[in-house]
Motif scaffolding. Structure first.
Motif, PDB file in Angstrom:
ATOM      1  N   ARG A  40       0.838  -1.219   0.000  1.00 53.38           N
ATOM      2  CA  ARG A  40       0.000   0.000   0.000  1.00 53.38           C
ATOM      3  C   ARG A  40       0.861   1.251   0.000  1.00 53.38           C
ATOM      4  O   ARG A  40       0.526   2.240  -0.652  1.00 53.38           O
ATOM      5  N   GLN A  41       1.977   1.223   0.757  1.00 57.85           N
ATOM      6  CA  GLN A  41       2.875   2.380   0.788  1.00 57.85           C
ATOM      7  C   GLN A  41       3.517   2.617  -0.577  1.00 57.85           C
ATOM      8  O   GLN A  41       3.844   3.746  -0.922  1.00 57.85           O
ATOM      9  N   LEU A  42       3.671   1.553  -1.343  1.00 60.34           N
ATOM     10  CA  LEU A  42       4.236   1.666  -2.691  1.00 60.34           C
ATOM     11  C   LEU A  42       3.182   2.009  -3.739  1.00 60.34           C
ATOM     12  O   LEU A  42       3.488   2.119  -4.920  1.00 60.34           O
ATOM     13  N   GLY A  43       1.932   2.140  -3.302  1.00 62.04           N
ATOM     14  CA  GLY A  43       0.857   2.467  -4.233  1.00 62.04           C
ATOM     15  C   GLY A  43       0.371   1.284  -5.038  1.00 62.04           C
ATOM     16  O   GLY A  43      -0.265   1.457  -6.078  1.00 62.04           O
ATOM     17  N   LEU A  44       0.669   0.069  -4.575  1.00 58.16           N
ATOM     18  CA  LEU A  44       0.239  -1.134  -5.280  1.00 58.16           C
ATOM     19  C   LEU A  44      -1.139  -1.549  -4.793  1.00 58.16           C
ATOM     20  O   LEU A  44      -1.462  -1.422  -3.614  1.00 58.16           O
ATOM     21  N   PRO A  89       1.638  10.683   6.264  1.00 58.21           N
ATOM     22  CA  PRO A  89       2.737  10.984   5.323  1.00 58.21           C
ATOM     23  C   PRO A  89       4.098  11.246   5.970  1.00 58.21           C
ATOM     24  O   PRO A  89       5.122  11.159   5.307  1.00 58.21           O
ATOM     25  N   SER A  90       4.141  11.541   7.278  1.00 52.92           N
ATOM     26  CA  SER A  90       5.427  11.832   7.907  1.00 52.92           C
ATOM     27  C   SER A  90       5.846  10.839   8.991  1.00 52.92           C
ATOM     28  O   SER A  90       7.006  10.839   9.393  1.00 52.92           O
ATOM     29  N   HIS A  91       4.929   9.995   9.467  1.00 51.26           N
ATOM     30  CA  HIS A  91       5.234   9.120  10.598  1.00 51.26           C
ATOM     31  C   HIS A  91       4.701   7.703  10.389  1.00 51.26           C
ATOM     32  O   HIS A  91       3.668   7.508   9.759  1.00 51.26           O
ATOM     33  N   VAL A  92       5.425   6.754  10.990  1.00 54.50           N
ATOM     34  CA  VAL A  92       4.950   5.379  11.143  1.00 54.50           C
ATOM     35  C   VAL A  92       5.123   5.054  12.623  1.00 54.50           C
ATOM     36  O   VAL A  92       6.232   5.153  13.158  1.00 54.50           O
ATOM     37  N   ASP A  93       4.022   4.726  13.283  1.00 52.08           N
ATOM     38  CA  ASP A  93       4.048   4.384  14.697  1.00 52.08           C
ATOM     39  C   ASP A  93       3.573   2.955  14.866  1.00 52.08           C
ATOM     40  O   ASP A  93       2.487   2.596  14.394  1.00 52.08           O
ATOM     41  N   LEU A  94       4.389   2.154  15.540  1.00 55.46           N
ATOM     42  CA  LEU A  94       4.057   0.758  15.809  1.00 55.46           C
ATOM     43  C   LEU A  94       3.738   0.643  17.294  1.00 55.46           C
ATOM     44  O   LEU A  94       4.543   1.029  18.136  1.00 55.46           O
ATOM     45  N   ALA A 108      20.023  -6.459  21.438  1.00 54.34           N
ATOM     46  CA  ALA A 108      20.653  -6.212  20.135  1.00 54.34           C
ATOM     47  C   ALA A 108      20.365  -4.809  19.619  1.00 54.34           C
ATOM     48  O   ALA A 108      20.921  -4.381  18.611  1.00 54.34           O
ATOM     49  N   GLY A 109      19.492  -4.086  20.302  1.00 58.44           N
ATOM     50  CA  GLY A 109      19.171  -2.716  19.897  1.00 58.44           C
ATOM     51  C   GLY A 109      18.232  -2.626  18.707  1.00 58.44           C
ATOM     52  O   GLY A 109      18.122  -1.574  18.084  1.00 58.44           O
ATOM     53  N   LEU A 110      17.540  -3.717  18.404  1.00 57.64           N
ATOM     54  CA  LEU A 110      16.667  -3.720  17.227  1.00 57.64           C
ATOM     55  C   LEU A 110      15.302  -3.096  17.486  1.00 57.64           C
ATOM     56  O   LEU A 110      14.532  -2.913  16.552  1.00 57.64           O
ATOM     57  N   ASP A 111      14.997  -2.786  18.738  1.00 59.70           N
ATOM     58  CA  ASP A 111      13.713  -2.154  19.018  1.00 59.70           C
ATOM     59  C   ASP A 111      13.890  -0.710  19.491  1.00 59.70           C
ATOM     60  O   ASP A 111      12.978  -0.101  20.028  1.00 59.70           O
ATOM     61  N   ILE A 112      15.066  -0.161  19.259  1.00 59.27           N
ATOM     62  CA  ILE A 112      15.311   1.243  19.587  1.00 59.27           C
ATOM     63  C   ILE A 112      14.621   2.097  18.522  1.00 59.27           C
ATOM     64  O   ILE A 112      14.700   1.811  17.330  1.00 59.27           O
ATOM     65  N   ASN A 113      13.960   3.151  18.967  1.00 64.80           N
ATOM     66  CA  ASN A 113      13.274   4.019  18.011  1.00 64.80           C
ATOM     67  C   ASN A 113      14.273   4.600  17.023  1.00 64.80           C
ATOM     68  O   ASN A 113      15.193   5.311  17.422  1.00 64.80           O
ATOM     69  N   PRO A 114      14.078   4.297  15.742  1.00 65.15           N
ATOM     70  CA  PRO A 114      15.021   4.835  14.760  1.00 65.15           C
ATOM     71  C   PRO A 114      14.828   6.320  14.499  1.00 65.15           C
ATOM     72  O   PRO A 114      15.736   6.987  14.028  1.00 65.15           O
ATOM     73  N   GLY A 115      13.639   6.852  14.775  1.00 69.08           N
ATOM     74  CA  GLY A 115      13.407   8.268  14.495  1.00 69.08           C
ATOM     75  C   GLY A 115      13.297   8.511  12.993  1.00 69.08           C
ATOM     76  O   GLY A 115      12.757   7.690  12.255  1.00 69.08           O
ATOM     77  N   TRP A 116      13.851   9.635  12.546  1.00 65.66           N
ATOM     78  CA  TRP A 116      13.774  10.006  11.128  1.00 65.66           C
ATOM     79  C   TRP A 116      14.652   9.064  10.297  1.00 65.66           C
ATOM     80  O   TRP A 116      15.842   8.913  10.554  1.00 65.66           O
ATOM     81  N   LEU A 117      14.030   8.418   9.316  1.00 67.77           N
ATOM     82  CA  LEU A 117      14.754   7.559   8.381  1.00 67.77           C
ATOM     83  C   LEU A 117      14.693   8.208   7.004  1.00 67.77           C
ATOM     84  O   LEU A 117      13.651   8.176   6.344  1.00 67.77           O
ATOM     85  N   LEU A 118      15.785   8.797   6.601  1.00 65.65           N
ATOM     86  CA  LEU A 118      15.843   9.477   5.308  1.00 65.65           C
ATOM     87  C   LEU A 118      15.420   8.551   4.175  1.00 65.65           C
ATOM     88  O   LEU A 118      14.662   8.931   3.302  1.00 65.65           O
ATOM     89  N   TRP A 119      15.916   7.301   4.199  1.00 62.42           N
ATOM     90  CA  TRP A 119      15.644   6.351   3.121  1.00 62.42           C
ATOM     91  C   TRP A 119      14.176   5.950   3.051  1.00 62.42           C
ATOM     92  O   TRP A 119      13.704   5.488   2.024  1.00 62.42           O
ATOM     93  N   LEU A 120      13.421   6.153   4.150  1.00 57.38           N
ATOM     94  CA  LEU A 120      11.995   5.838   4.164  1.00 57.38           C
ATOM     95  C   LEU A 120      11.158   7.113   4.076  1.00 57.38           C
ATOM     96  O   LEU A 120       9.987   7.074   3.729  1.00 57.38           O
ATOM     97  N   ARG A 122      10.249   8.942   6.584  1.00 60.05           N
ATOM     98  CA  ARG A 122       9.297   8.951   7.702  1.00 60.05           C
ATOM     99  C   ARG A 122      10.037   8.923   9.035  1.00 60.05           C
ATOM    100  O   ARG A 122      11.162   8.446   9.126  1.00 60.05           O
ATOM    101  N   VAL A 123       9.339   9.381  10.068  1.00 62.58           N
ATOM    102  CA  VAL A 123       9.779   9.187  11.440  1.00 62.58           C
ATOM    103  C   VAL A 123       9.151   7.877  11.894  1.00 62.58           C
ATOM    104  O   VAL A 123       7.935   7.692  11.785  1.00 62.58           O
ATOM    105  N   VAL A 124       9.972   6.953  12.374  1.00 65.55           N
ATOM    106  CA  VAL A 124       9.486   5.643  12.826  1.00 65.55           C
ATOM    107  C   VAL A 124       9.665   5.561  14.340  1.00 65.55           C
ATOM    108  O   VAL A 124      10.751   5.819  14.859  1.00 65.55           O
TER     109      VAL A 124
END
Length: 132
Positions: A40-44, A89-94, A108-120, A122-124
């Motif tokens: 859906r995010q890709l418009g498919l 359009p600016s955020h993804v909240d889980l 492992a630090g995999l659940d640390i809030n990444p914040g702004w992801l330029l490549w996405l 969005r703020v995650v």
């Protein structure tokens, strides 16, 4: 991984597609709710349309790096989490229940809030609470 993304952005020019292709390395398929969301995010219209999009560049190298970085965590269960995803359009909240915290993922630090992801683009943010 971000360096590889920069090197291959012409081949795979969308962060959502990178996210999906990396999730495929963990066994996600088109019927998974994560794949449906990404489609859906890709418009498919359908998540099955993801299969016709470009492949992940350097997939074997990325798989090797992930194994080195995360060892036994790098397996399909890493993606198994009951959660609610809210986005705009600016955020993804889980949002997930605090009882879903996995200590090995946290260490492992995999659940640390990444914040702004330029490549996405969005703020995650991860929330360990039920959405209101």
């Amino acid at each position: 991984l971000q360096t590889l993304m920069g090197d291959y952005w012409q081949t795979l020019p969308n962060g959502w597609l990178w996210l999906y292709r990396v999730a495929q390395l963990l066994g996600v398929d088109e019927s998974d709710p994560l794949a449906v969301f990404i489609a859906r995010q890709l418009g498919l219209e359908h998540s099955t349309d993801l299969a016709r999009l470009p492949r992940l560049p350097q997939a074997e190298h990325i798989q090797q790096l992930a194994q080195e970085w995360y060892g036994p965590l790098w397996q399909p269960s890493l993606l198994s989490l009951t959660a609610t995803v809210r986005h705009n359009p600016s955020h993804v909240d889980l949002y997930t229940n605090p009882g879903n915290v996995r200590i090995e993922v946290r260490l492992a630090g995999l659940d640390i809030n990444p914040g702004w992801l330029l490549w996405l683009g969005r703020v995650v943010t991860f929330h360990y609470e039920q959405p209101s």
